[in-house]
Design a protein around this motif. Structure first.
Motif, mmCIF file in Angstrom:
data_model
loop_
_atom_site.group_PDB
_atom_site.id
_atom_site.type_symbol
_atom_site.label_atom_id
_atom_site.label_comp_id
_atom_site.label_asym_id
_atom_site.label_seq_id
_atom_site.Cartn_x
_atom_site.Cartn_y
_atom_site.Cartn_z
ATOM 1 N N TRP A 1 13.217 3.872 -5.575
ATOM 2 C CA TRP A 1 12.026 3.043 -5.418
ATOM 3 C C TRP A 1 10.950 3.425 -6.429
ATOM 4 N N LEU A 2 10.803 4.698 -6.707
ATOM 5 C CA LEU A 2 9.819 5.110 -7.715
ATOM 6 C C LEU A 2 10.177 4.530 -9.078
ATOM 7 N N ALA A 3 11.476 4.379 -9.348
ATOM 8 C CA ALA A 3 11.897 3.741 -10.600
ATOM 9 C C ALA A 3 11.421 2.299 -10.648
ATOM 10 N N VAL A 4 11.443 1.616 -9.498
ATOM 11 C CA VAL A 4 11.015 0.209 -9.448
ATOM 12 C C VAL A 4 9.521 0.082 -9.704
ATOM 13 N N ILE A 5 8.691 0.817 -8.949
ATOM 14 C CA ILE A 5 7.243 0.638 -9.108
ATOM 15 C C ILE A 5 6.759 1.247 -10.425
ATOM 16 N N GLY A 6 7.453 2.267 -10.920
ATOM 17 C CA GLY A 6 7.087 2.812 -12.227
ATOM 18 C C GLY A 6 7.375 1.819 -13.335
ATOM 19 N N THR A 7 8.533 1.146 -13.248
ATOM 20 C CA THR A 7 8.883 0.119 -14.238
ATOM 21 C C THR A 7 7.930 -1.055 -14.149
ATOM 22 N N ASN A 8 7.558 -1.446 -12.924
ATOM 23 C CA ASN A 8 6.628 -2.555 -12.745
ATOM 24 C C ASN A 8 5.262 -2.225 -13.339
ATOM 25 N N ASN A 9 4.859 -0.976 -13.254
ATOM 26 C CA ASN A 9 3.540 -0.575 -13.750
ATOM 27 C C ASN A 9 3.500 -0.449 -15.269
ATOM 28 N N GLY A 10 4.623 -0.048 -15.876
ATOM 29 C CA GLY A 10 4.588 0.227 -17.307
ATOM 30 C C GLY A 10 5.345 -0.734 -18.184
ATOM 31 N N TRP A 11 6.158 -1.637 -17.572
ATOM 32 C CA TRP A 11 6.990 -2.523 -18.367
ATOM 33 C C TRP A 11 6.782 -3.971 -17.954
ATOM 34 N N SER A 12 7.650 -4.843 -18.411
ATOM 35 C CA SER A 12 7.508 -6.273 -18.145
ATOM 36 C C SER A 12 8.227 -6.660 -16.857
ATOM 37 N N HIS A 13 7.957 -7.896 -16.420
ATOM 38 C CA HIS A 13 8.674 -8.412 -15.245
ATOM 39 C C HIS A 13 10.166 -8.500 -15.535
ATOM 40 N N GLY A 14 10.513 -8.798 -16.787
ATOM 41 C CA GLY A 14 11.925 -8.847 -17.156
ATOM 42 C C GLY A 14 12.612 -7.507 -16.957
ATOM 43 N N ALA A 15 11.896 -6.417 -17.229
ATOM 44 C CA ALA A 15 12.469 -5.090 -17.032
ATOM 45 C C ALA A 15 12.672 -4.807 -15.548
ATOM 46 N N VAL B 1 6.219 -7.830 -2.446
ATOM 47 C CA VAL B 1 7.184 -8.376 -3.412
ATOM 48 C C VAL B 1 7.374 -9.846 -3.047
ATOM 49 N N ASP B 2 6.984 -10.767 -3.943
ATOM 50 C CA ASP B 2 7.082 -12.185 -3.589
ATOM 51 C C ASP B 2 8.501 -12.708 -3.806
ATOM 52 N N ARG B 3 8.699 -13.988 -3.535
ATOM 53 C CA ARG B 3 10.046 -14.560 -3.555
ATOM 54 C C ARG B 3 10.662 -14.587 -4.949
ATOM 55 N N TRP B 4 9.830 -14.479 -5.980
ATOM 56 C CA TRP B 4 10.335 -14.474 -7.350
ATOM 57 C C TRP B 4 10.470 -13.060 -7.918
ATOM 58 N N GLY B 5 10.183 -12.068 -7.102
ATOM 59 C CA GLY B 5 10.342 -10.689 -7.538
ATOM 60 C C GLY B 5 9.122 -10.087 -8.187
ATOM 61 N N TRP B 6 7.989 -10.813 -8.172
ATOM 62 C CA TRP B 6 6.766 -10.240 -8.724
ATOM 63 C C TRP B 6 6.218 -9.206 -7.749
ATOM 64 N N ILE B 7 5.882 -8.038 -8.246
ATOM 65 C CA ILE B 7 5.424 -6.923 -7.428
ATOM 66 C C ILE B 7 3.921 -6.731 -7.629
ATOM 67 N N ASP B 8 3.180 -6.678 -6.537
ATOM 68 C CA ASP B 8 1.725 -6.481 -6.606
ATOM 69 C C ASP B 8 1.443 -5.097 -7.193
ATOM 70 N N GLY B 9 0.757 -5.072 -8.305
ATOM 71 C CA GLY B 9 0.477 -3.810 -8.973
ATOM 72 C C GLY B 9 -0.799 -3.133 -8.527
ATOM 73 N N TYR B 10 -1.498 -3.716 -7.538
ATOM 74 C CA TYR B 10 -2.815 -3.194 -7.184
ATOM 75 C C TYR B 10 -2.971 -2.787 -5.720
ATOM 76 N N PHE B 11 -2.222 -3.405 -4.831
ATOM 77 C CA PHE B 11 -2.429 -3.130 -3.413
ATOM 78 C C PHE B 11 -1.097 -2.917 -2.700
ATOM 79 N N SER B 12 -1.155 -2.149 -1.612
ATOM 80 C CA SER B 12 -0.007 -2.040 -0.724
ATOM 81 C C SER B 12 0.023 -3.242 0.216
ATOM 82 N N VAL B 13 1.128 -3.388 0.939
ATOM 83 C CA VAL B 13 1.295 -4.526 1.828
ATOM 84 C C VAL B 13 0.260 -4.508 2.949
ATOM 85 N N HIS B 14 0.052 -5.670 3.548
ATOM 86 C CA HIS B 14 -0.824 -5.781 4.712
ATOM 87 C C HIS B 14 -0.149 -5.076 5.891
ATOM 88 N N PRO B 15 -0.936 -4.524 6.834
ATOM 89 C CA PRO B 15 -0.331 -3.859 7.998
ATOM 90 C C PRO B 15 0.683 -4.720 8.744
#
Length: 277
Positions: A152-166, A201-215
């Motif tokens: 999972w850290l690989a996922v959010i790290g890639t989302n933070n530093g790379w493109s959506h394609g990555a 994580v939305d239906r297209w795989g975009w990951i929110d880079g700023y907030f955690s999920v709602h409770p």
């Protein structure tokens, strides 16, 4: 109760009026408040210390709190789904997030951190750097919470530093089996720069880079954990049949194809000219 954490004013007052330090109820606290005039902070700290102890891992599915193997079983079952070739890449990312959330909220005796919902949502990378060594390890990499955390850290790290394609490419990738991933360096140390560690994580795989999920979303994830724990063992889909190798065209064959195409094009042009087109 730890007497060292009790306000000194309380122990002094108890000594004067003859009330046992450990025997407290709301009327006694009211009397203490009227006579000793404690600060609101001291009174709140006293209620916290003397109140009921915080339950262990309050967010973990209650029916499985007494099963020390439940976290490892959840990791194994979700890993089967992650490795399934039929799993959509967006769902694969969400499943990895589920196991990470499980490692945060599972009891320490199971291999988790025992965080409650608010603590899991508010978790920051600087806190997790300190807590990460407490994550449990299993003999089987497919059941290992520390390996699931690594993925999972690989996922959010890639989302933070790379493109959506990555991120999409990472979602399509299945974890390599046979070895513990957590023993390897992190794929993307950029996870340390994230704001929320349990993002939406939305239906297209975009990951929110700023907030955690709602409770409420975290509650749904925890509900899904219960379904997985109480369901039957997942059965992976069969591997797809390998595609037949594509025959390569030789230079001679390619020249012959082009020559034939030129010949056909010339004949079509001659016919059109004959009819005045």
């Amino acid at each position: 109760m730890t007497t060292a954490a009790v306000p000194e004013l309380w122990t002094d007052w108890c000594s004067v009026v003859g009330v046992p330090v450990e025997s407290v109820d709301e009327p006694t606290l009211t009397r203490f408040s009227q006579q000793a005039r404690p600060t609101k902070r001291a009174l709140a700290a006293l209620r916290h210390v003397l109140g009921p102890e915080r339950p262990v891992a309050p967010a973990w599915p209650r029916a499985h709190a007494g099963d020390p193997g439940s976290l490892h079983r959840l990791v194994r079952r979700v890993t089967i789904m992650v490795q399934d070739p039929a799993t959509h890449w967006v769902q694969r990312i969400r499943l990895r997030r589920m196991i990470f959330a499980a490692a945060l909220i599972a009891p320490p005796s199971h291999g988790g951190l025992g965080l409650d919902r608010a603590e899991a949502i508010a978790l920051r990378p600087s806190d997790f750097v300190r807590l990460r060594p407490r994550i449990g390890i299993a003999d089987d990499p497919a059941s290992c919470p520390a390996c699931a955390v690594w993925s999972w850290l690989a996922v959010i790290g890639t989302n933070n530093g790379w493109s959506h394609g990555a991120v999409k490419a990472l979602g399509h990738r299945r974890d390599a089996g046979g070895a513990h991933r957590h023993a390897e360096p992190d794929v993307s140390p950029d996870w340390r720069l994230c704001v929320g560690m349990l993002p939406a994580v939305d239906r297209w795989g975009w990951i929110d880079g700023y907030f955690s999920v709602h409770p409420s979303s975290l509650s749904m994830i925890i509900g899904a954990m219960t379904i997985v724990l109480e369901g039957s063992e997942p059965v992976p889909s069969p591997e797809p049949e390998p595609r037949a190798p594509v025959r390569e065209v030789s230079d001679e064959e390619r020249d012959a194809i082009f020559a034939r195409a030129d010949e056909v094009a010339a004949r079509v042009e001659a016919i059109l000219s004959e009819y005045g087109h």
